[in-house]
Structures are given as structure tokens and as C-alpha cells.
Design a protein around this motif. Structure first.
Motif, mmCIF file in Angstrom:
data_model
loop_
_atom_site.group_PDB
_atom_site.id
_atom_site.type_symbol
_atom_site.label_atom_id
_atom_site.label_comp_id
_atom_site.label_asym_id
_atom_site.label_seq_id
_atom_site.Cartn_x
_atom_site.Cartn_y
_atom_site.Cartn_z
ATOM 1 N N LEU A 98 -34.447 23.957 5.389
ATOM 2 C CA LEU A 98 -34.595 22.548 5.634
ATOM 3 C C LEU A 98 -35.988 22.128 5.651
ATOM 4 O O LEU A 98 -36.240 21.204 5.313
ATOM 5 N N VAL A 141 -31.123 15.316 7.698
ATOM 6 C CA VAL A 141 -29.878 16.484 7.614
ATOM 7 C C VAL A 141 -29.418 16.566 9.277
ATOM 8 O O VAL A 141 -28.368 16.826 9.473
ATOM 9 N N THR A 145 -25.410 15.923 10.345
ATOM 10 C CA THR A 145 -24.849 16.925 10.873
ATOM 11 C C THR A 145 -24.570 16.980 12.197
ATOM 12 O O THR A 145 -23.592 17.391 12.743
ATOM 13 N N PHE A 156 -23.152 10.707 8.519
ATOM 14 C CA PHE A 156 -23.119 12.004 7.254
ATOM 15 C C PHE A 156 -23.715 11.196 6.252
ATOM 16 O O PHE A 156 -24.440 11.457 5.466
ATOM 17 N N TRP A 157 -22.902 10.268 5.661
ATOM 18 C CA TRP A 157 -23.161 9.524 4.394
ATOM 19 C C TRP A 157 -24.190 8.629 4.515
ATOM 20 O O TRP A 157 -24.853 8.811 3.195
ATOM 21 N N PHE A 160 -27.227 11.302 3.944
ATOM 22 C CA PHE A 160 -27.346 12.036 2.842
ATOM 23 C C PHE A 160 -27.667 10.987 1.720
ATOM 24 O O PHE A 160 -28.237 11.538 0.681
ATOM 25 N N ARG A 163 -31.297 10.964 1.776
ATOM 26 C CA ARG A 163 -31.747 12.483 1.497
ATOM 27 C C ARG A 163 -31.825 12.686 0.091
ATOM 28 O O ARG A 163 -32.843 13.068 -0.536
ATOM 29 N N GLU A 164 -30.944 12.025 -0.605
ATOM 30 C CA GLU A 164 -30.885 12.110 -2.043
ATOM 31 C C GLU A 164 -32.354 11.332 -2.533
ATOM 32 O O GLU A 164 -32.744 12.034 -3.539
ATOM 33 N N GLN A 165 -32.385 10.335 -2.204
ATOM 34 C CA GLN A 165 -33.745 9.750 -2.689
ATOM 35 C C GLN A 165 -35.015 10.376 -2.403
ATOM 36 O O GLN A 165 -35.698 10.673 -3.333
ATOM 37 N N LEU A 167 -34.950 13.652 -2.275
ATOM 38 C CA LEU A 167 -35.034 15.082 -3.129
ATOM 39 C C LEU A 167 -35.248 14.382 -4.501
ATOM 40 O O LEU A 167 -35.779 15.068 -5.291
ATOM 41 N N ASP A 168 -34.945 13.375 -5.027
ATOM 42 C CA ASP A 168 -35.271 12.737 -6.333
ATOM 43 C C ASP A 168 -36.843 12.668 -6.291
ATOM 44 O O ASP A 168 -37.642 13.009 -7.577
ATOM 45 N N GLU A 171 -38.003 16.052 -6.943
ATOM 46 C CA GLU A 171 -37.659 16.668 -8.140
ATOM 47 C C GLU A 171 -38.743 16.120 -9.192
ATOM 48 O O GLU A 171 -39.182 16.715 -10.147
ATOM 49 N N ARG A 177 -34.882 20.324 -6.414
ATOM 50 C CA ARG A 177 -34.660 19.571 -5.468
ATOM 51 C C ARG A 177 -35.094 20.287 -4.204
ATOM 52 O O ARG A 177 -35.526 19.992 -3.111
ATOM 53 N N MET A 178 -34.620 21.671 -4.141
ATOM 54 C CA MET A 178 -35.123 22.435 -2.875
ATOM 55 C C MET A 178 -35.828 23.497 -3.160
ATOM 56 O O MET A 178 -35.746 23.755 -4.270
ATOM 57 N N HIS A 179 -36.543 24.006 -2.277
ATOM 58 C CA HIS A 179 -37.401 25.115 -2.557
ATOM 59 C C HIS A 179 -38.306 24.959 -3.908
ATOM 60 O O HIS A 179 -38.208 25.490 -4.853
ATOM 61 N N GLU B 95 -26.489 21.868 0.036
ATOM 62 C CA GLU B 95 -26.188 21.417 -1.273
ATOM 63 C C GLU B 95 -24.597 21.346 -1.365
ATOM 64 O O GLU B 95 -24.212 20.309 -2.247
ATOM 65 N N MET B 97 -23.020 20.473 1.040
ATOM 66 C CA MET B 97 -22.739 19.369 1.771
ATOM 67 C C MET B 97 -22.879 17.954 1.143
ATOM 68 O O MET B 97 -22.164 17.044 1.294
ATOM 69 N N ALA B 101 -21.198 14.081 -0.036
ATOM 70 C CA ALA B 101 -21.835 12.855 0.131
ATOM 71 C C ALA B 101 -21.685 11.878 -1.227
ATOM 72 O O ALA B 101 -21.123 12.287 -2.139
ATOM 73 N N ALA B 102 -22.086 10.661 -0.906
ATOM 74 C CA ALA B 102 -21.774 9.733 -1.763
ATOM 75 C C ALA B 102 -22.229 9.861 -3.319
ATOM 76 O O ALA B 102 -21.521 9.479 -4.160
ATOM 77 N N ARG B 103 -23.242 10.436 -3.755
ATOM 78 C CA ARG B 103 -23.939 10.362 -5.051
ATOM 79 C C ARG B 103 -22.850 11.148 -5.954
ATOM 80 O O ARG B 103 -22.418 10.791 -6.920
ATOM 81 N N CYS B 185 -30.530 28.430 -7.670
ATOM 82 C CA CYS B 185 -31.407 28.963 -6.365
ATOM 83 C C CYS B 185 -31.814 27.636 -5.539
ATOM 84 O O CYS B 185 -32.987 27.516 -5.657
ATOM 85 N N PRO B 186 -31.219 26.960 -4.887
ATOM 86 C CA PRO B 186 -29.634 26.542 -5.020
ATOM 87 C C PRO B 186 -29.413 25.877 -6.014
ATOM 88 O O PRO B 186 -30.047 25.134 -6.600
#
Lengths: 419, 264
Positions: A98, A141, A145, A156-157, A160, A163-165, A167-168, A171, A177-179, B95, B97, B101-103, B185-186
Motif C-alpha cells: 500500500l 484503503v 477496510t 468502503f465505496w 475507493f 483512491r481511483e482518482q 491511481l489515475d 497512472e 496504477r500500483m508498483h 485491486e 477489492m 468498488a464503484a468504477r 502485476c497486479p
């Protein structure tokens, strides 16, 4: 220690004498002293990863906890010894999954210190922006959780969604997105693309409002408050003795934050506060993290405003790849490129321990170099691993339901613990 | 096309409206949408008993009745109501989870009811790296799930040990059957979603429900009361069938005719 809540007082005022009398007839009264060992995990919906807890219960009261770890042991430290420095970064990032920017940051700082590489100011600011975005993401996160563990599924919703924003944005700057493998030894791999700043600004405008909404949702929720307030407190001195750092320590009133205590990566340039709690119960742990989101937004805002011009990575050709356009014209650049890609950078012999403030506490990386292009030893001091020690001290004597809440507020990441 | 909605009792005249006419109106609307013509001035008239014959009856039935086999109907229902186990291992779990979620919103495909107990789940998403210490537990969770059960191996680690590829990890195929591998990954949530849809398609094609039949592992059942190493010696003797094991349970005695036909 805080006063017991009204609900707890009411709960403890209930007398179970008739039931206990019946039990006494049935089993000679030994049931009350009898201990029950309960195995939680490694597959358990409330353990935030594959953590196994051997919990000894007396009735509903937790008497002892023995965490059993190693279920996601990945051999990251050993694998790192077998890879050249720039190939270690993606492996290290997958440790605490995370806070991947923090893992890369700790490793890169250690290597930069040994190799005495100067990181350009712009790279430092870009690092701060991504680190703090990562901190918000990690807290989101955690919040989603943890609220799920307490039964509040809607959080949670919401979490997340934000969180998506984030990760965008990740990206956009790195392609992943991750790593992301965005941080390199000597700077960052690429400058931020066009449009990133505007998108980030839009996010920074939204995020404090969202955090207000979380506050409104949870701080006015009587169930959440009853479950968090006054449960499983631990004082700052005990936490220090156990080596705990980060939000857990700050919740107990000790304002220890490496960003202030030993500023790295230009953190001294920014104006931000360290949220601290008072008694160190679950509520303080929750409130401190939530308050940190606001502070991170402040840091990112000022870093984005003061983002200096200049190179995004060091111009030392022994460390960083030459720009692509130079390869066509410069033989020297071609040789550097070839050497860096095939063999990797060589780091002079030495060792260094670099510590940064991750969302969970002090994240340290010890690197020893023997002069070759591969590290001789990489060791990570992961905050989750150390913080987990405090779980038994926190939860002993409390109810097992509070153990779930405490584990959620501890926020352990098993990938970081087991490595 | 506008479906007319009328109150059951007409306020002005006080006349009760027959609920059947409402149904007929909606049928007419559907027919108009399909490009069919209205039949006569009173479209509801033919619904009275005995008014439909021959071709019109055929057409009436064809428009209203869906014929299928029970197997297909069950497979359709099954493929649209996966119950995944709440089971996260590492990075990929985050990921996983986020597809709830909504998207990405996997609830569109009836996938969102995560079950805490493997006994209530029929889909195991292996989300992350499986260490050697974890492998027996994963296998145990899989064995505790009831048939028919499906697995998705999410991410590079549990498919091929990924970037690590070292002493600590074991790919999931080594110790359990995997229906769908999702690389990455992932993997992005969209990638996992793609894997879920692949699995959905596979289940809709009515594959063998038992994983042993699907992957040619008949005869590997553990007999009650017999240890693993004894099995070879007792194989083929009369004693084995007395223990309730399937007859002819030699190792890998071959799957049924449909074995593996449902691979996505």
C-alpha cells in the motif's frame, strides 16, 4: 485511560448470576476460569491479509495473543541481493503493497547516500507529491477496510472512489496504477506529463471536502464512536519501548514524525502540522490518520505551487540513463546507456540506513554495498512488523470484538511484515 | 413507445380497469418495438379462450415462451451469481477489492456477494503471492468449498511466481486446479473483470461441474480411512471399492467424454 462509555457501563452492570449458577451446577464452576484458544486466520475476513492470531480467551476477554506470521514470505531481501540496483526497486516496491512509493524512496535514499548522488530539487518535489498522494491513498484503503471491519460498508465505496482518482494520477505520471517504479536512484524516471498538474489540482480541491464527508459520516456515527472510544489504549512510553512509530505513536501524544524530526527530500520547505492524539485509544488512532489526510493535501498543494524548474533526474551518467536523443549523436552516451542497462550502476563500498516516514511509521532501508553492481545486503525495517508487537499489549484484557477494531486501527500490511 | 399506465380504478367514471388490459398494453408496446403490427382494433380480443389458432397461436407462444434445456438455464443462473470467497493474499487483493468498488462495479455480473466462509463460496480468487507456508492453507480452503467451484489465479505471482521467482513462492497450478489465469502485476481491475467474464462464459458453456472431471483427476479422491501412501498398494483390489471409492479409481483414469470441453 479514558472514562468508560455509557454503553460499556451499562454492559458491565448486567448481572449474569442466574446463568453462572446454572453453569456452576453443571461443570463445578470451572468454566469461568477455563481458557479457550481461538485460532484466527490465516484466512479470516477481519485480519487484513494473511495474519494468524492465536488468541487465548477467558470467556469473551482476550488474555493473550500470539501472532503467527510468514504466510506471505516472499524472500524479497534475498532476491534483492541477486539483482542490480535499478532492478531491486520493483521488487522492493512489492513489499508493503500500500506504500510502494515509500519503499522505493527508502531504498533509493540509501543508495543515493552511499553513492553520494545529488537529487535535483525538482525531483525532490515530485517525490514529495507522489509520496503524499501515496499516503492519502494508503489511509483511504485503511479507512475503507477498517470501516468494513466495524460494519460500515458504505465507507468502503467512498474511500475507493477517491483512491481511483489518485491511481489515475499515478497512472498518468508513470503508466502503472500500483508498483509504479517511478522513483529512480538520483531522481524520478520521467517528468510529469502535460495535464498532470491540472488534474492534481482538481483532486486537491475535492479531497478535503471528501475527508469532511468521512468525518461527518463516522464522527456522527454512534456505533463507530462506541467501538473506538476508550478501547485498547496504550501509553506513549510503552509504545516507544515496543518500537512503535507512526500514527500509533502520535495517537498516544508523542509528535514523532521523521518528516519534521529529520527532514529528508525537501520536507523542510513545507508548512504542515503533525496531528497528535491524547490517550492513544482506537479513536485517537482513527482520528490521527484522518487528520493526516488534510495535512498531506496541504503539503502537495504547496509542493505543486513551488515546483521548481530543472532536471527531473541527476545528470550523473554513471547513475542515470542518458536522454534518449543523445544516443543517436553521442558515442559516450551510448556506452553509458549500454553499461547501465546490462550491468547496472556500480556503487562504492559502504553501508547506510535511510529512514523515512511511511503511512505506518518509520520505514527504514539498510543497504550494504561491496562495490559491485548488486547490493551485498538489503534489509528493510518495516513499520508494520514492529507495530504488530504492540497488538498483544493493546488488546490484552479487552473484549474480542475490540480486538478486531484494534487490529483494524493498527493497520498492519502483511506484505511488509513477512517481506 | 410509451407504455400507458392507468390507475386500476378510473377516478372520473368509477369504472374498474381490468388488470389484464394493462398487461396487454405492455405486450402491444413490446410488439411495436419489435416492428410488428397491431392486430385489429382491439388487440386484447384474441386473448380470450379459443381465439388463437394455427399460425397465430404459434406466433403467440413463440413471442412469450423461451425454451431451453434445464442444464443451460442452470448454467446461466450459475454464471451470473458467483459467490467469491473473501480471501486476499497480497497486492492483488487491493485491486480485487477495487473491482467491487464503484468504477468497475462487478455487481453488474452478480459477483459482488463476497462470502467469509469457503463453505458458502463457489469462486476462489487467488489474489497475490502464495508462499510455501501458505500453499497448504489455500489448498484446504479450496477443498472446503463445495462443488461446483471455480478458481481464478490473479496476477503473475500465483500463476508463475512473477518478478520474484525465488525459493519462497509456489505457483498455484502446482497444488490446485486453476480455471482462469489473469496476467499482470497486479492486473488492472479491468483485467480481472475480463478474467471474470471469461470464467462466466466458460460456466455458461456447461462444463463438467466437478473439478476432477474437468481436469482429468478422477481417482485422486481420498478414501475414508486410508492414507495417501497406502493407496497405490490397495489400488485395484476389491477392498478399495468396499471403502466407497469409485470403481476403477486408478490414478488419472481419464475424464468423461466432456472433460475439459469448457476451458475458456
Amino acid at each position: 485511560m479514558s472514562a468508560k462509555s455509557a454503553y460499556r457501563q451499562m454492559e458491565e452492570s448486567i448481572t449474569l448470576a442466574p446463568v453462572e449458577e446454572q453453569l456452576a451446577d453443571w461443570g463445578g464452576g470451572r468454566e469461568r476460569e477455563e481458557l479457550l484458544t481461538l485460532n484466527m486466520g490465516p484466512h479470516h475476513p477481519a485480519t487484513h491479509g494473511v495474519l494468524r492470531l492465536l488468541v487465548t480467551l477467558q470467556g469473551e476477554v482476550v488474555r493473550d495473543i500470539k501472532p503467527v506470521i510468514g504466510y506471505v514470505h516472499t524472500g524479497i531481501e534475498k532476491t534483492a541481493e541477486d539483482k542490480s540496483y535499478w532492478k531491486v526497486i520493483p521488487v522492493i516496491e512489492r513489499m508493503d503493497y500500500l506504500s510502494y512509493y515509500f519503499n522505493a524512496m527508502a531504498f533509493c535514499s540509501a543508495v543515493e547516500a552511499i553513492a553520494e548522488v545529488e537529487v535535483p530539487k525538482r525531483a525532490q518535489y515530485l517525490r514529495v507529491i507522489h509520496l503524499e498522494l501515496n499516503r492519502i491513498m494508503s489511509h483511504l484503503v485503511w479507512l475503507g477496510t477498517s470501516a468494513l471491519d466495524l460494519g460500515a460498508i458504505s465507507m468502503f465505496w467512498y474511500c475507493f472512489r477517491e483512491r481511483e482518482q489518485i491511481l489515475d494520477l499515478f497512472e498518468m505520471s508513470s503508466g502503472q496504477r500500483m508498483h509504479t517504479r517511478y522513483f529512480q536512484v538520483g531522481g524520478v524516471i520521467e517528468d510529469i506529463p502535460r495535464g498532470f498538474a491540472e488534474k492534481l489540482e482538481a483532486f486537491l480541491r475535492v479531497m478535503p471536502n471528501r475527508a469532511d464527508q468521512y468525518n461527518a459520516l463516522l464522527h456522527s456515527n454512534e456505533i463507530v464512536l462506541q467501538r473506538l472510544r476508550g478501547t485498547c489504549p496504550l501509553d506513549a512510553q510503552t509504545l516507544l519501548d515496543l518500537g512503535v512509530s507512526g500514527p500509533l505513536l502520535r495517537a498516544a501524544g508523542n509528535p514523532w514524525d521523521l518528516r519534521k524530526a529529520s527532514p529528508y527530500c525537501s520536507y523542510g520547505d513545507f508548512d504542515f502540522k503533525i496531528p497528535v492524539g491524547t490517550v492513544g485509544d482506537n479513536y485517537d488512532r482513527f482520528a490521527v490518520r484522518l487528520a493526516e489526510i488534510y495535512e498531506s493535501v496541504k503539503i502537495i498543494t504547496s509542493a505543486l505551487e513551488g515546483l521548481p524548474e530543472g532536471p527531473h533526474i541527476t545528470t550523473d551518467r554513471k547513475v542515470a540513463l542518458p536522454p534518449r536523443h543523445e544516443l543517436a549523436t553521442s558515442m559516450e552516451a551510448l556506452i553509458h546507456h549500454f553499461k547501465l542497462v546490462t550491468e547496472g550502476m556500480r556503487v562504492p563500498p559502504g553501508e547506510y540506513y535511510a529512514a523515512i516516514e511511511s503511512p505506518r511509521g518509520e520505514l527504514g532501508c539498510f543497504v550494504r554495498s561491496d562495490g559491485s553492481s548488486k547490493p551485498a545486503r538489503v534489509h528493510m525495517r518495516d513499520p508494520s512488523f514492529v507495530n504488530l508487537q504492540a497488538l498483544a499489549a493493546m488488546a490484552e484484557g479487552s473484549y474480542i470484538a475490540d480486538l478486531i477494531a484494534t487490529l483494524a486501527m493498527l493497520d498492519p500490511i502483511l506484505g511488509g511484515i513477512d517481506r | 413507445m410509451e407504455v400507458m399506465r392507468e390507475p386500476f380504478a378510473n377516478v372520473e367514471s368509477g369504472r374498474r380497469v381490468n388488470p389484464e388490459t394493462l398487461a396487454i398494453r405492455s405486450v402491444t408496446a413490446r410488439r411495436l418495438l419489435r416492428g410488428g403490427e397491431l392486430e385489429g382494433s382491439n388487440p386484447g380480443a384474441h386473448l380470450e379462450e379459443g381465439h388463437l389458432e394455427g399460425e397465430r397461436l404459434e406466433r403467440y407462444v413463440h413471442e412469450r415462451v423461451l425454451t431451453t434445456t434445464l442444464d443451460k438455464a442452470v448454467a446461466w443462473a450459475r454464471s451470473n451469481s458467483f459467490f467469491p470467497a473473501t480471501f486476499g493474499l497480497a497486492c492483488c487483493a487491493i485491486e480485487m477489492m477495487s473491482i467491487v468498488a464503484a468504477r468497475v462495479d462487478v455487481a453488474r455480473f452478480g459477483f459482488e456477494a463476497f462470502r467469509a466462509s469457503p463453505r458458502q463460496a463457489d469462486l476462489l480468487v487467488l489474489s497475490g503471492r502464495v508462499s510455501i507456508k501458505m500453499a497448504p492453507i489455500v489448498r484446504r480452503i479450496y477443498d472446503q468449498m463445495l462443488e461446483p467451484k471455480w478458481t481464478i489465479s490473479m496476477g503473475a505471482c500465483c500463476s508463475s511466481m512473477g518478478v520474484f521467482n525465488n525459493y519462497a513462492l509456489v505457483p498455484a497450478d502446482k497444488f490446485m486446479p486453476i480455471d482462469v489465469h489473469v496476467p499482470g502485476c497486479p492486473p488492472r481491475p479491468e483485467a480481472l473483470m475480463h478474467g471474470v467474464l471469461k470464467l462466466r462464459k466458460m460456466v455458461q458453456q456447461d462444463p463438467d461441474l466437478s473439478w476432477r472431471e474437468r481436469y482429468g483427476a478422477l481417482g485422486t479422491e481420498e478414501a475414508p480411512g486410508s492414507a495417501h501412501d497406502e493407496r497405490g498398494a490397495r489400488n485395484g483390489s476389491d477392498e478399495s471399492s468396499a471403502h466407497g471409492r469409485p470403481v476403477g479409481s486408478g490414478a488419472l483414469s481419464g475424464s468423461s467424454g466432456r472433460g475439459g470441453s469448457g476451458r475458456a
